[in-house]
Write an enzyme that holds these catalytic residues in place. Sequence first.
Site, short mmCIF file in Angstrom:
data_model
loop_
_atom_site.label_atom_id
_atom_site.label_comp_id
_atom_site.label_asym_id
_atom_site.label_seq_id
_atom_site.Cartn_x
_atom_site.Cartn_y
_atom_site.Cartn_z
N SER A 17 0.85 -1.21 0.00
CA SER A 17 0.00 0.00 0.00
C SER A 17 0.88 1.25 0.00
CB SER A 17 -0.91 0.03 1.23
OG SER A 17 -1.73 -1.11 1.26
N HIS A 51 -4.28 4.42 8.48
CA HIS A 51 -4.08 4.63 7.04
C HIS A 51 -4.52 6.03 6.63
CE1 HIS A 51 -2.62 0.88 5.42
NE2 HIS A 51 -3.46 0.20 6.18
N1 GTP Z 1 -12.96 1.50 4.64
C1 GTP Z 1 -11.73 1.99 4.57
N2 GTP Z 1 -10.70 1.14 4.42
C2 GTP Z 1 -9.45 1.67 4.32
C3 GTP Z 1 -9.20 3.05 4.39
N3 GTP Z 1 -7.87 3.25 4.29
C4 GTP Z 1 -7.32 2.02 4.16
N4 GTP Z 1 -8.27 1.06 4.17
C5 GTP Z 1 -8.11 -0.39 4.00
O1 GTP Z 1 -6.96 -0.86 4.66
C6 GTP Z 1 -6.49 -2.03 3.97
C7 GTP Z 1 -4.98 -2.04 3.91
O2 GTP Z 1 -4.49 -2.02 5.21
P1 GTP Z 1 -3.57 -3.14 5.89
O3 GTP Z 1 -4.36 -4.38 6.10
O4 GTP Z 1 -2.95 -2.47 7.07
O5 GTP Z 1 -2.46 -3.32 4.83
P2 GTP Z 1 -1.80 -4.60 4.17
O6 GTP Z 1 -2.36 -4.58 2.77
O7 GTP Z 1 -1.92 -5.87 4.93
O8 GTP Z 1 -0.32 -4.19 4.28
P3 GTP Z 1 0.68 -3.61 3.23
O9 GTP Z 1 1.09 -4.74 2.36
O10 GTP Z 1 1.84 -3.12 4.05
O11 GTP Z 1 -0.02 -2.52 2.51
C8 GTP Z 1 -7.04 -1.98 2.57
O12 GTP Z 1 -7.84 -3.10 2.34
C9 GTP Z 1 -7.87 -0.70 2.52
O13 GTP Z 1 -9.11 -0.90 1.84
C10 GTP Z 1 -10.31 3.94 4.55
O14 GTP Z 1 -10.18 5.15 4.61
N5 GTP Z 1 -11.54 3.36 4.65
#
Ligand code: GTP
Length: 174
Positions: A17, A51
């Site tokens: 991300s 995030h």
């Molecule tokens: N509903 C909502 N979801 C969000 C928002 N910002 C981020 N997310 C969700 O957060 C998720 C990503 O966060 P993580 O689970 O911490 O990241 P990850 O994909 O496991 O980790 P990385 O590989 O490091 O990116 C994504 O599925 C996004 O949709 C937001 O403002 N609203």
Amino acid sequence: MSTDLTLVLGGARSGKSRHAESLIAAAPGPRVYIATAQIWDEEMADRVARHQQDRGPGWTTVEEPLDLPGTLRRHAVPGTNVLVDCLTLWLSNLMMADADIPARSAQLLETLAAVEGRVVLVSNEVGLGIVPDNALARRFRDHAGRLHQDVAALAGRVVFVAAGLPMVLKGERP
Ligand SMILES: Nc1nc2c(ncn2[C@@H]2O[C@H](COP(=O)(O)OP(=O)(O)OP(=O)(O)O)[C@@H](O)[C@H]2O)c(=O)[nH]1
């Protein structure tokens, strides 16, 4: 092939991300973040809040768990940068809603080929481990793998992120 389309793949907490955000931060124009995640519990709410804080005020956030093609058509307009995080959650939301995944995937691909903004799609590479022991997880893994192949064929750039390090699989280095 669409030079304005990038696919960023990686495992959980691989830094995908952050890498995707950095690609958009480097480009001029408005930034739209399309989140497919739904907030079910406090842990997820905390994660989403972090995030949002990390992204800062320069982004418009749109939360859409199911209608990704429609949301892209509305927001991926010329001059705009759109980040979708992430395709695998969109797929699992569709599976929970008993949707026709091949039809919805085809609709997404048609939309990606047609929109004119810059689009970066984040997705989890879920196919690297052992074969899951339940049928639902196997179906999910197969849908994700097929969708990734189709999106990668369309994208001008494909990046795989591991341990925070981007490996460019297709297209120019950022
Ligand atoms: N509903 C909502 N979801 C969000 C928002 N910002 C981020 N997310 C969700 O957060 C998720 C990503 O966060 P993580 O689970 O911490 O990241 P990850 O994909 O496991 O980790 P990385 O590989 O490091 O990116 C994504 O599925 C996004 O949709 C937001 O403002 N609203």
